[in-house]
Enzyme design. Structure first.
Site, mmCIF file in Angstrom:
data_model
loop_
_atom_site.group_PDB
_atom_site.id
_atom_site.type_symbol
_atom_site.label_atom_id
_atom_site.label_comp_id
_atom_site.label_asym_id
_atom_site.label_seq_id
_atom_site.Cartn_x
_atom_site.Cartn_y
_atom_site.Cartn_z
ATOM 1 C CB THR A 37 0.462 2.355 0.471
ATOM 2 O OG1 THR A 37 -0.227 2.791 -0.719
ATOM 3 C CG2 THR A 37 -0.861 2.548 1.438
ATOM 4 C CB CYS B 255 5.946 -19.792 -20.070
ATOM 5 S SG CYS B 255 5.643 -19.988 -21.547
ATOM 6 C CG HIS C 66 0.106 -4.489 -6.867
ATOM 7 N ND1 HIS C 66 0.376 -3.457 -6.647
ATOM 8 C CD2 HIS C 66 -1.147 -4.490 -7.280
ATOM 9 C CE1 HIS C 66 -0.740 -2.552 -6.532
ATOM 10 N NE2 HIS C 66 -1.638 -3.193 -6.781
HETATM 11 P P1 OAD Z 1 4.385 4.840 -3.453
HETATM 12 O O1 OAD Z 1 5.778 4.927 -3.905
HETATM 13 O O2 OAD Z 1 3.485 5.293 -4.311
HETATM 14 O O3 OAD Z 1 4.414 5.272 -1.964
HETATM 15 C C1 OAD Z 1 5.284 5.113 -1.155
HETATM 16 C C2 OAD Z 1 4.686 5.810 0.254
HETATM 17 O O4 OAD Z 1 5.570 5.244 1.421
HETATM 18 C C3 OAD Z 1 4.810 7.370 0.201
HETATM 19 O O5 OAD Z 1 3.550 7.716 0.556
HETATM 20 C C4 OAD Z 1 5.871 7.685 1.242
HETATM 21 O O6 OAD Z 1 5.536 8.704 1.782
HETATM 22 C C5 OAD Z 1 5.857 6.467 2.214
HETATM 23 N N1 OAD Z 1 7.224 6.084 2.922
HETATM 24 C C6 OAD Z 1 8.376 6.234 2.298
HETATM 25 N N2 OAD Z 1 9.260 5.823 3.103
HETATM 26 C C7 OAD Z 1 8.389 5.436 4.471
HETATM 27 C C8 OAD Z 1 8.914 4.871 5.585
HETATM 28 N N3 OAD Z 1 9.947 4.563 6.053
HETATM 29 N N4 OAD Z 1 7.714 4.727 6.706
HETATM 30 C C9 OAD Z 1 6.428 5.165 6.232
HETATM 31 N N5 OAD Z 1 5.826 5.719 5.025
HETATM 32 C C10 OAD Z 1 7.036 5.832 4.064
HETATM 33 O O7 OAD Z 1 4.299 3.196 -3.110
HETATM 34 P P2 OAD Z 1 3.041 2.191 -3.121
HETATM 35 O O8 OAD Z 1 1.851 3.285 -2.551
HETATM 36 O O9 OAD Z 1 3.304 1.033 -2.669
HETATM 37 O O10 OAD Z 1 2.100 -1.096 -8.428
HETATM 38 O O11 OAD Z 1 2.605 2.144 -4.828
HETATM 39 C C11 OAD Z 1 1.380 1.490 -5.020
HETATM 40 C C12 OAD Z 1 2.023 0.711 -6.358
HETATM 41 O O12 OAD Z 1 2.350 1.533 -7.382
HETATM 42 C C13 OAD Z 1 3.053 -0.496 -6.371
HETATM 43 O O13 OAD Z 1 2.424 -1.439 -5.805
HETATM 44 C C14 OAD Z 1 3.221 -0.414 -7.708
HETATM 45 C C15 OAD Z 1 3.182 1.152 -8.308
HETATM 46 O O14 OAD Z 1 2.873 1.275 -9.508
HETATM 47 C C16 OAD Z 1 2.573 -2.256 -9.188
HETATM 48 O O15 OAD Z 1 3.599 -2.887 -9.358
HETATM 49 C C17 OAD Z 1 1.240 -2.879 -9.797
#
Ligand code: OAD
Length: 251
Positions: free
Chosen positions: A194, A133, A125
């Site tokens: 994730t 720019c 991402h």
């Molecule tokens: P999310 O916020 O969707 O998910 C984070 C996950 O981490 C959740 O399932 C939580 O349960 C888990 N979690 C939180 N703290 C934790 C810990 N200490 N140990 C283990 N697990 C934990 O984030 P992403 O899956 O990264 O996209 O989101 C995917 C994409 O959605 C991001 O890259 C972003 C967003 O829109 C862009 O910016 C393009």
């Protein structure tokens, strides 16, 4: 027996010729960086993605959008990698020293993996730390203090935007292909912190499962993949990864 005490889990680490890791915002949560979808604290629980994370939002209000991303950039620079980031860097160094393969794929835009010592990270991402720019395309690493003009301007006069992938935009084809290729070849695939709801990133887990890799999930909550993976651990990545990597490298 809980999954973490399963000897087969440690054996899977020790026997893997190629370990592939997919990380999400949960891996940086213990460094103090907000996730996206956690209730109350997640960025998309507090802000409207359509106002901030689309090309249309930037066209409409480049000042608001660039200020928001610059605040996030400065915030991440003030945070430190946690035990999970450090453990993954240690796993890579240990595996590569032994002639084995390791690939780290991240959805995170904070560069904490690189600051912990991980190399050749596939940033699906993009990153908050390179701005480009929209006119001439020139891209520049930004590691200084907060910008003083919003949006920051290029020497050509164009507006500069953060080098992250916004909703409605395509991922970098080369990075995505390299990630899919690694997932296809993985012996052991780790999906860490994730929610696994954003595609094509989450589809990499399907690729690894389809290629018969062993798959380990670490998450505080269950995801749509929890029942399909080989081991699903309910734990904090910053706590469980140092332990797992110690065991994996001790063999
Ligand atoms: P999310 O916020 O969707 O998910 C984070 C996950 O981490 C959740 O399932 C939580 O349960 C888990 N979690 C939180 N703290 C934790 C810990 N200490 N140990 C283990 N697990 C934990 O984030 P992403 O899956 O990264 O996209 O989101 C995917 C994409 O959605 C991001 O890259 C972003 C967003 O829109 C862009 O910016 C393009």
């Amino acid at each position: 027996m809980t999954a973490i005490n399963d000897p087969a889990l440690i054996e899977a680490f020790r026997g893997a010729g190629h370990v592939v890791v997919l990380t999400g915002a949960g891996v940086s949560a213990e460094s103090g960086i907000a996730t996206f979808r956690d209730a109350l604290t997640g960025l998309w629980s507090r802000f409207n993605a359509e106002d901030l994370a689309t090309p249309e939002a930037f066209d409409r209000d480049p000042e608001l959008v660039s200020r928001w991303y610059d605040e996030r950039r400065c915030k991440t620079m003030a945070c430190e990698p946690n035990g999970g980031h450090v453990a993954l860097a240690r796993l890579q160094a240990g595996m590569e020293a032994a002639g084995r393969k390791f690939t780290l794929i991240t959805q995170n835009v904070d560069r904490l993996h690189q600051r912990a010592g991980s190399r050749d990270v596939l940033e699906l991402h993009g990153t908050l730390h390179v701005w480009r720019c929209v006119g001439c395309g020139e891209a520049k690493l930004e590691s200084g203090p907060a910008f003083t003009e919003f949006p920051p301007k290029c020497s050509c006069g164009g507006n500069r935007r953060p080098g992250v992938v916004w909703f409605g935009e395509n991922l970098d084809g080369g990075v995505l292909n390299a990630a899919a290729d690694a997932a296809q070849r993985a012996d052991l695939f780790l999906t860490l912190g994730t929610s696994s709801v954003v595609h094509p990133a989450a589809g990499l887990i399907d690729v690894a499962l389809g290629a018969k890799a062993k798959v380990v999930e670490v998450n505080l909550q269950p995801t749509a993949y929890s029942k399909r993976v080989t081991w699903s651990l309910r734990a904090k990545t910053g706590e469980v990864l140092p332990w797992l990597v110690d065991k994996a490298l001790a063999g």
